[in-house]
Enzyme design. Structure first.
Site: not given
Ligand code: DQA
Length: 142
Positions: A98, A18, A23, A10, A96, A72
């Site tokens: 982020h 965003r 990010y 999401p 995973e 992600n």
């Molecule tokens: C995220 C980190 C998550 O905590 C957050 O809810 C995101 C993005 C990241 O890529 O840093 O939506 O997954």
């Protein structure tokens, strides 16, 4: 030739717009284009959804069809036992990823339900994390 699923949860459709200070400025499309440019021998499947059920269904479809998954999970990282179960159920190697470093942010981001189902995790390095994850999947394949 390897097939890898680039799998995003999401709000990641809004990358670039965003909270760019958190990010980065790259859009999801930019990230995927960079992957295709760097890893020419890899076939990338891509999927993003804001819906937990759609992500679970897509992961089920990938079972036996891709060599690995770069995932992600967005905020589902911190909430979704169903996605943990789905990763275990399909038996695919999942990394995973982020963009930010959740452990250095709000306390509600410190726990991941997803990590224990994954073979590895890359966080806090921005969009290059997706490339590092692909490289790690390819290295496993030998
Ligand atoms: C995220 C980190 C998550 O905590 C957050 O809810 C995101 C993005 C990241 O890529 O840093 O939506 O997954």
């Amino acid at each position: 030739m390897s097939k890898i699923l680039i799998f995003n949860g999401p709000n990641l459709n809004l990358l670039g717009i965003r909270e760019p200070e958190v990010y980065g400025k790259a859009t999801l499309d930019d990230i995927i284009k960079a992957l295709k440019k760097r890893f020419k021998a890899v076939t990338f499947e891509t999927f993003q959804s804001n819906s937990e059920g759609a992500l679970i269904d897509r992961l089920h479809q990938a079972r036996g069809k891709v060599a690995g998954v770069v995932f992600n999970p967005g905020a589902f990282t911190h909430t979704s036992i169903a996605l943990y179960d789905a990763i275990k159920a399909v038996g695919l190697p999942v990394i995973e990823v982020h963009l930010s470093l959740p452990e250095a942010r709000e306390s509600f981001r410190h726990h991941s339900f997803i990590t224990p189902a994954c073979i590895g995790k890359i966080a806090g390095l921005g969009s290059i994390g997706y490339q590092l994850a692909v490289e790690a999947l390819l290295a496993r394949e030998g």
